[in-house]
Design a protein around this motif. Structure first.
Motif, PDB file in Angstrom:
ATOM      1  N   LEU A  29      57.911  52.008  70.780  1.00 54.82           N
ATOM      2  CA  LEU A  29      57.431  52.339  72.119  1.00 54.82           C
ATOM      3  C   LEU A  29      56.918  53.779  72.086  1.00 54.82           C
ATOM      4  CD1 LEU A  29      60.152  50.804  74.464  1.00 54.82           C
ATOM      5  CD2 LEU A  29      57.767  50.091  74.257  1.00 54.82           C
ATOM      6  N   PRO A  30      55.616  53.970  72.213  1.00 56.29           N
ATOM      7  CA  PRO A  30      55.081  55.337  72.148  1.00 56.29           C
ATOM      8  C   PRO A  30      55.457  56.124  73.388  1.00 56.29           C
ATOM      9  CG  PRO A  30      53.360  53.796  72.738  1.00 56.29           C
ATOM     10  CD  PRO A  30      54.564  52.964  72.444  1.00 56.29           C
ATOM     11  N   PRO A  31      55.774  57.394  73.224  1.00 57.34           N
ATOM     12  CA  PRO A  31      56.060  58.215  74.403  1.00 57.34           C
ATOM     13  C   PRO A  31      54.845  58.248  75.326  1.00 57.34           C
ATOM     14  CG  PRO A  31      56.614  59.375  72.361  1.00 57.34           C
ATOM     15  CD  PRO A  31      55.857  58.153  71.974  1.00 57.34           C
ATOM     16  N   PRO A  32      55.069  58.258  76.661  1.00 58.29           N
ATOM     17  CA  PRO A  32      56.366  58.387  77.333  1.00 58.29           C
ATOM     18  C   PRO A  32      57.011  57.054  77.687  1.00 58.29           C
ATOM     19  CG  PRO A  32      54.625  58.597  78.935  1.00 58.29           C
ATOM     20  CD  PRO A  32      53.940  58.401  77.612  1.00 58.29           C
ATOM     21  N   LEU A  33      56.451  55.947  77.245  1.00 58.36           N
ATOM     22  CA  LEU A  33      56.899  54.634  77.695  1.00 58.36           C
ATOM     23  C   LEU A  33      58.304  54.330  77.186  1.00 58.36           C
ATOM     24  CD1 LEU A  33      55.784  52.227  79.325  1.00 58.36           C
ATOM     25  CD2 LEU A  33      55.130  51.192  77.136  1.00 58.36           C
ATOM     26  N   ALA A  34      59.226  54.079  78.119  1.00 63.30           N
ATOM     27  CA  ALA A  34      60.583  53.671  77.754  1.00 63.30           C
ATOM     28  C   ALA A  34      60.739  52.162  77.833  1.00 63.30           C
ATOM     29  CB  ALA A  34      61.601  54.335  78.689  1.00 63.30           C
ATOM     30  N   ALA A  35      59.966  51.516  78.720  1.00 66.35           N
ATOM     31  CA  ALA A  35      59.963  50.061  78.862  1.00 66.35           C
ATOM     32  C   ALA A  35      58.740  49.687  79.679  1.00 66.35           C
ATOM     33  CB  ALA A  35      61.242  49.571  79.550  1.00 66.35           C
ATOM     34  N   ASP A  36      58.224  48.464  79.433  1.00 64.07           N
ATOM     35  CA  ASP A  36      57.077  48.011  80.226  1.00 64.07           C
ATOM     36  C   ASP A  36      57.449  47.948  81.702  1.00 64.07           C
ATOM     37  OD1 ASP A  36      55.764  47.771  77.869  1.00 64.07           O
ATOM     38  OD2 ASP A  36      55.584  45.577  77.903  1.00 64.07           O
ATOM     39  N   TYR A  37      56.471  48.256  82.570  1.00 64.95           N
ATOM     40  CA  TYR A  37      56.728  48.147  84.010  1.00 64.95           C
ATOM     41  C   TYR A  37      55.453  47.763  84.737  1.00 64.95           C
ATOM     42  CZ  TYR A  37      54.900  52.985  84.149  1.00 64.95           C
ATOM     43  OH  TYR A  37      54.140  54.118  84.016  1.00 64.95           O
ATOM     44  N   ASP A  38      55.643  47.194  85.913  1.00 65.14           N
ATOM     45  CA  ASP A  38      54.556  46.829  86.823  1.00 65.14           C
ATOM     46  C   ASP A  38      55.119  47.007  88.228  1.00 65.14           C
ATOM     47  OD1 ASP A  38      52.670  45.591  88.470  1.00 65.14           O
ATOM     48  OD2 ASP A  38      52.139  44.090  86.961  1.00 65.14           O
ATOM     49  N   VAL A  39      54.795  48.127  88.875  1.00 64.99           N
ATOM     50  CA  VAL A  39      55.448  48.494  90.132  1.00 64.99           C
ATOM     51  C   VAL A  39      54.408  48.891  91.165  1.00 64.99           C
ATOM     52  CG1 VAL A  39      57.581  49.243  88.996  1.00 64.99           C
ATOM     53  CG2 VAL A  39      55.729  50.901  89.385  1.00 64.99           C
ATOM     54  N   ARG A  40      54.861  48.929  92.408  1.00 64.34           N
ATOM     55  CA  ARG A  40      54.024  49.389  93.522  1.00 64.34           C
ATOM     56  C   ARG A  40      54.798  50.432  94.311  1.00 64.34           C
ATOM     57  NH1 ARG A  40      49.714  45.690  94.445  1.00 64.34           N
ATOM     58  NH2 ARG A  40      49.923  43.829  93.129  1.00 64.34           N
ATOM     59  N   GLY A  41      54.058  51.312  94.946  1.00 60.23           N
ATOM     60  CA  GLY A  41      54.682  52.334  95.770  1.00 60.23           C
ATOM     61  C   GLY A  41      53.782  52.715  96.921  1.00 60.23           C
ATOM     62  N   ALA A  42      54.381  53.147  98.018  1.00 62.16           N
ATOM     63  CA  ALA A  42      53.617  53.571  99.194  1.00 62.16           C
ATOM     64  C   ALA A  42      54.438  54.580  99.967  1.00 62.16           C
ATOM     65  CB  ALA A  42      53.262  52.380 100.079  1.00 62.16           C
ATOM     66  N   THR A  60      43.026  84.329 118.735  1.00 64.20           N
ATOM     67  CA  THR A  60      42.625  83.016 118.235  1.00 64.20           C
ATOM     68  C   THR A  60      43.858  82.159 118.005  1.00 64.20           C
ATOM     69  OG1 THR A  60      40.661  83.921 117.149  1.00 64.20           O
ATOM     70  CG2 THR A  60      41.436  81.789 116.379  1.00 64.20           C
ATOM     71  N   ALA A  61      43.768  80.894 118.414  1.00 63.61           N
ATOM     72  CA  ALA A  61      44.847  79.937 118.158  1.00 63.61           C
ATOM     73  C   ALA A  61      44.225  78.602 117.772  1.00 63.61           C
ATOM     74  CB  ALA A  61      45.746  79.777 119.380  1.00 63.61           C
ATOM     75  N   GLY A  62      44.822  77.963 116.783  1.00 65.55           N
ATOM     76  CA  GLY A  62      44.316  76.671 116.340  1.00 65.55           C
ATOM     77  C   GLY A  62      45.447  75.755 115.934  1.00 65.55           C
ATOM     78  N   LEU A  63      45.147  74.454 115.890  1.00 65.71           N
ATOM     79  CA  LEU A  63      46.168  73.465 115.566  1.00 65.71           C
ATOM     80  C   LEU A  63      45.495  72.247 114.937  1.00 65.71           C
ATOM     81  CD1 LEU A  63      49.266  73.041 115.949  1.00 65.71           C
ATOM     82  CD2 LEU A  63      48.710  71.776 118.033  1.00 65.71           C
ATOM     83  N   ARG A  64      46.119  71.732 113.906  1.00 64.58           N
ATOM     84  CA  ARG A  64      45.634  70.506 113.266  1.00 64.58           C
ATOM     85  C   ARG A  64      46.822  69.574 113.036  1.00 64.58           C
ATOM     86  NH1 ARG A  64      40.874  70.091 109.983  1.00 64.58           N
ATOM     87  NH2 ARG A  64      40.717  68.079 108.911  1.00 64.58           N
ATOM     88  N   GLN A  65      46.647  68.327 113.442  1.00 66.17           N
ATOM     89  CA  GLN A  65      47.639  67.292 113.178  1.00 66.17           C
ATOM     90  C   GLN A  65      47.037  66.320 112.169  1.00 66.17           C
ATOM     91  OE1 GLN A  65      50.999  66.665 114.280  1.00 66.17           O
ATOM     92  NE2 GLN A  65      50.773  65.223 112.589  1.00 66.17           N
ATOM     93  N   THR A  66      47.743  66.140 111.046  1.00 66.14           N
ATOM     94  CA  THR A  66      47.248  65.296 109.954  1.00 66.14           C
ATOM     95  C   THR A  66      48.219  64.152 109.706  1.00 66.14           C
ATOM     96  OG1 THR A  66      46.196  67.205 108.898  1.00 66.14           O
ATOM     97  CG2 THR A  66      46.539  65.260 107.531  1.00 66.14           C
ATOM     98  N   TRP A  67      47.655  62.955 109.514  1.00 67.88           N
ATOM     99  CA  TRP A  67      48.437  61.791 109.117  1.00 67.88           C
ATOM    100  C   TRP A  67      47.856  61.266 107.803  1.00 67.88           C
ATOM    101  CZ3 TRP A  67      46.398  62.508 114.004  1.00 67.88           C
ATOM    102  CH2 TRP A  67      47.314  62.674 115.049  1.00 67.88           C
ATOM    103  N   GLU A  68      48.693  61.128 106.791  1.00 67.89           N
ATOM    104  CA  GLU A  68      48.222  60.672 105.483  1.00 67.89           C
ATOM    105  C   GLU A  68      49.067  59.512 104.978  1.00 67.89           C
ATOM    106  OE1 GLU A  68      47.404  63.429 102.456  1.00 67.89           O
ATOM    107  OE2 GLU A  68      45.926  64.512 103.652  1.00 67.89           O
ATOM    108  N   ARG A  69      48.407  58.659 104.189  1.00 75.14           N
ATOM    109  CA  ARG A  69      49.111  57.538 103.568  1.00 75.14           C
ATOM    110  C   ARG A  69      48.517  57.288 102.189  1.00 75.14           C
ATOM    111  NH1 ARG A  69      52.344  53.182 104.362  1.00 75.14           N
ATOM    112  NH2 ARG A  69      51.811  51.219 103.328  1.00 75.14           N
ATOM    113  N   LYS A  70      49.375  57.038 101.223  1.00 66.70           N
ATOM    114  CA  LYS A  70      48.950  56.649  99.878  1.00 66.70           C
ATOM    115  C   LYS A  70      49.753  55.428  99.447  1.00 66.70           C
ATOM    116  CE  LYS A  70      47.584  61.237  98.219  1.00 66.70           C
ATOM    117  NZ  LYS A  70      47.857  62.320  97.240  1.00 66.70           N
ATOM    118  N   ARG A  71      49.063  54.503  98.799  1.00 64.90           N
ATOM    119  CA  ARG A  71      49.750  53.350  98.223  1.00 64.90           C
ATOM    120  C   ARG A  71      49.103  53.035  96.886  1.00 64.90           C
ATOM    121  NH1 ARG A  71      46.813  48.567  99.756  1.00 64.90           N
ATOM    122  NH2 ARG A  71      45.191  49.032 101.303  1.00 64.90           N
ATOM    123  N   GLY A  72      49.933  52.655  95.951  1.00 65.31           N
ATOM    124  CA  GLY A  72      49.417  52.460  94.612  1.00 65.31           C
ATOM    125  C   GLY A  72      50.087  51.322  93.866  1.00 65.31           C
TER     126      GLY A  72
END
Length: 736
Positions: A463-476, A439-451
């Motif tokens: 400043l209550p833990p864990p907050l060190a400073a206010d922030y408003d950021v995006r990531g992908a 038996t032989a198998g193969l899977r190719q996966t492409w993933e993306r996350k953005r927040g």
């Protein structure tokens, strides 16, 4: 067996002794023409059909380590939850932060914290319900679904299943509506004022249309008592419903449309508080009741869940093979408040930390597969494509009350994360000879996350833990992975099969749950990968009255995602480690006498970090992976007979598990000592098979077992939720 059973036992001695004694005994009796126990059994050990390779196969012919629980087994062992399944499955452990934030581990691989604590992360062991990936929001209780079976696949399953099945997976497989009319009603009453009612029906609408429907309600008082509020907490109020319509427009077309709904609304699950102690026999904090089932939280909290799944499955027998399409939409709404830290430290100083979460998740998935055969059946396989889109919105509010005003206040952490996964996959098996298949198998996966991530102070002097400073950021971030599988199996005799395999697994990268700063929040962590090598045997002896399956495995992990609790901050996930896992697993079923069944399993697990430098001073290299008990044995005894036409059955289940840690540091306060679990059930069935009454009990030794542990070193606190205590009750079932 005593709790000290595992002291001084050589790693594989017990499992090999069990396995070889059963095998040699079976061979000797076959050769000598003897019968087990002096009396011949008149029935074989029943076999199960599983879909571990996405097609129906006899479990004894699947070259994968898989445990399966039929609907009859689920009933006879009073199995209601995945925690019940885990107790009986080698290499599988199931904990929970609270009743909807579960964390599963198979062969030492799992997520240390509940998936709902992280909008941008994924679990390492996932659940599929009728082929649908159940990413967030949990699943219905097992007894709420009209299940045909539950399957637990151990080890990476990245080729055919993909999506984060690096540790393994659990499959719920429902019974399809059919032409056989039936009704089943089950009522239950137990201690803690447990009351439940479950009804299911199958209705043929015509010779080509069938309907199944069901619903359940489960109510129970709380297992713990909150002295501060005077209320019992960790109760249960769970309602569910399911509906499925099956259509057969032609001989070649099979269509199923289904929906299942879960509504949960109950009190929260505050933690027990222990100071300066291990989990057992510890010293409780000043001013705290030493009873582990008594908590001192300023509020009970709450837990609310609304889960919806809509699914369409089409199977078409085309000229090329069976085409399967599974389309699903899944929506989960979670609201919960948990007091995870609430007790006095050096009175009159009081520390209180409260987490309030509101999460909405929407998931759409589409899978298309073709199962084919060629060369007169010598070549079989399947090819397919998969698409998943997730939209997750989560708002977590943290209220921190500390003696230091600079650490007191309320902060909010809104998170909006979108995820996408696309995959192409295929697997083929070729009969090299009449008995050898490659038996032989193969899977190719492409993933993306953005927040989009926000951290903001709402109120308070500091400043209550864990907050060190206010922030408003995006990531992908985007990732891709190639996950092959290679296997070879040899059907040495009709009842003996050997196999060997090499499989690669992949778990997606992600973002932190909450972070103290914008740069930390917007920086993703990487995927983790594993290569697993496994060899095993599946066998039947004595004309099918003995079944023995065994496997040995070795898994190499790289870029292991490790969750670490940073005191006065947060849970930080990072690619901090590599790990090596070795082990062996045995499962057996014997029917030595008419009506008598002996079954069980044994798992040996050696799972350790081969490298893990945690900062400048801490080095966890050589430590055991979290939730990886070195030994685990399960033994079941079941006897059934007729008493003047009435069917009587008694069953006893015994599990002995060695100690394990909940965190990579392996410190004593993060340790669950070895424990024993005993369940039992006795039932009577009427001569017409329409009525059954059963008396049952779970955790009859009333063991105190932690499901999750948080240690706050600066305040010398250990915060623990526990698995259910001893429970018992009576069940009445009517069928037609």
């Amino acid at each position: 067996m005593q709790k000290g059973l595992w002291h001084g036992v050589s790693p594989l001695a017990l499992g090999l002794a069990l396995g070889f004694s059963l095998t040699s005994g079976a061979v000797a009796q076959t050769a000598g023409g003897q019968v087990m126990g002096g009396r011949a059994a008149d029935a074989e050990v029943s076999e199960l059909v599983v879909t571990a390779q996405r097609v129906e196969e006899n479990i004894q012919q699947v070259p994968i380590a898989v445990s399966a629980f039929s609907s009859a087994t689920l009933q006879r062992q009073s199995i209601e939850t995945l925690q019940d399944i885990a107790i009986r499955t080698p290499g599988f452990s199931a904990g929970q932060v609270d009743p909807i934030q579960t964390n599963f581990a198979i062969r030492g691989i799992g997520s240390a914290f509940g998936i709902s604590q992280n909008a941008g992360g994924d679990a390492s062991v996932v659940v599929f319900v009728d082929g649908v990936y159940a990413g967030r929001g949990g699943t219905p209780d097992i007894d709420a679904l009209n299940l045909e079976r539950v399957e637990v696949l151990r080890g990476p399953q990245g080729t055919l299943f993909g999506k984060n099945t690096i540790g393994g997976l659990i499959q719920f497989v429902s019974k399809k509506p059919s032409a056989d009319p039936s009704w089943r009603v089950e009522a239950q009453y137990g201690n803690y004022d447990r009351r439940s009612l479950n009804a299911r029906g199958n209705i043929p609408l015509s010779d080509r249309a069938f309907l199944s429907l069901g619903g359940s309600i489960k109510l129970r008082d709380g297992y713990e008592f909150n002295e501060t509020t005077g209320n019992h907490v960790n109760d249960q109020d769970l309602r569910s419903a399911a509906l499925a319509l099956r259509l057969l427009p032609s001989e070649d077309l099979d269509v199923t449309l289904a929906v299942d709904l879960t509504d949960q609304d109950q009190k929260g699950n505050p933690r027990d508080n222990i100071c300066d102690a291990t989990l057992r026999g510890g010293v409780h904090c000043v001013g705290i009741n030493p009873d582990p089932r008594v908590v001192n939280a300023f509020t009970d909290g709450y837990l609310r869940r609304w889960l919806q799944t809509y699914r369409g499955e089409v199977n078409w027998q085309s000229p090329l093979g069976t085409v399967t399409s599974i389309t699903a939409y899944r929506a989960a709404t979670l609201n919960f408040r948990t007091v995870f830290f609430a007790n006095p430290v050096n009175p009159p100083n009081q520390i209180e930390s409260t987490e309030t979460d509101h999460e909405k998740n929407k998931q759409f998935s589409q899978e298309l597969r073709l199962a084919f055969g060629a060369l007169d059946g010598r070549l079989t396989g399947q090819v397919g494509a998969y698409y998943l889109h997730e939209d997750n919105t989560r708002i977590e509010d943290l209220q921190q009350d500390f003696p230091a005003p600079a650490q007191t206040g309320i902060a909010t952490y809104p998170q909006m994360v979108k995820g996408r996964s696309i995959a192409l996959f295929g697997q083929a098996s070729f009969a090299v000879t009449d008995t050898v298949t490659a038996t032989a198998g193969l899977r190719q996966t492409w993933e993306r996350k953005r927040g989009h991530f926000i951290g903001r102070k709402v109120s308070g002097p500091g400043l209550p833990p864990p907050l060190a400073a206010d922030y408003d950021v995006r990531g992908a971030e985007s990732w891709s992975a190639l996950t092959p599988r290679f296997a070879l199996d040899w059907q040495a005799t009709p009842d003996l099969m050997f196999y060997a395999s090499a499989t690669r697994g992949f778990k997606s990268g992600g973002f932190q749950g909450i972070a103290g700063s914008g740069p930390s929040q917007s920086t993703p962590y990487d995927p983790e990968f594993a290569w697993s090598y496994e060899g095993g045997a599946k066998s039947r002896w004595l004309d099918g009255r003995v079944r023995l399956n065994a496997s040995i495995f070795k898994t190499d992990y790289k870029d292991l995602q490790v969750s670490q609790l940073v005191p006065l901050c947060c849970v930080v996930v990072g690619n901090a480690a590599t790990a090596e896992i070795k082990g062996a697993e045995f499962e057996w079923v014997l029917q030595p006498l008419q009506g008598l069944q002996l079954d069980g399993s044994y798992a040996f697990l050696d799972a350790e970090f081969t490298s893990f430098a945690n900062g400048a001073t801490a080095n966890f290299t050589g430590n055991a992976l979290p939730r990886s008990p070195r030994h685990k044995v399960h033994l079941g005894v079941q006897y059934s007979t007729d008493i003047q036409g009435w069917g009587a059955m008694a069953r006893l289940d015994y599990t002995n598990q060695a100690h394990m840690f909940f965190e990579a540091s392996n410190i004593a306060t993060q340790k669950q000592e070895g424990y024993i679990n005993v369940d039992a059930r006795v039932s009577l069935t009427s001569p017409d098979k329409r009525w059954e009454v059963a008396v049952w009990g779970k955790n009859l030794t009333d063991e105190l077992v932690a499901t999750y542990v948080t240690a706050f070193a600066p305040y010398r606190q250990v915060l623990v939720p526990y698995a259910p205590p001893k429970t018992y009750g009576v069940t009445l079932i009517w069928k037609m």
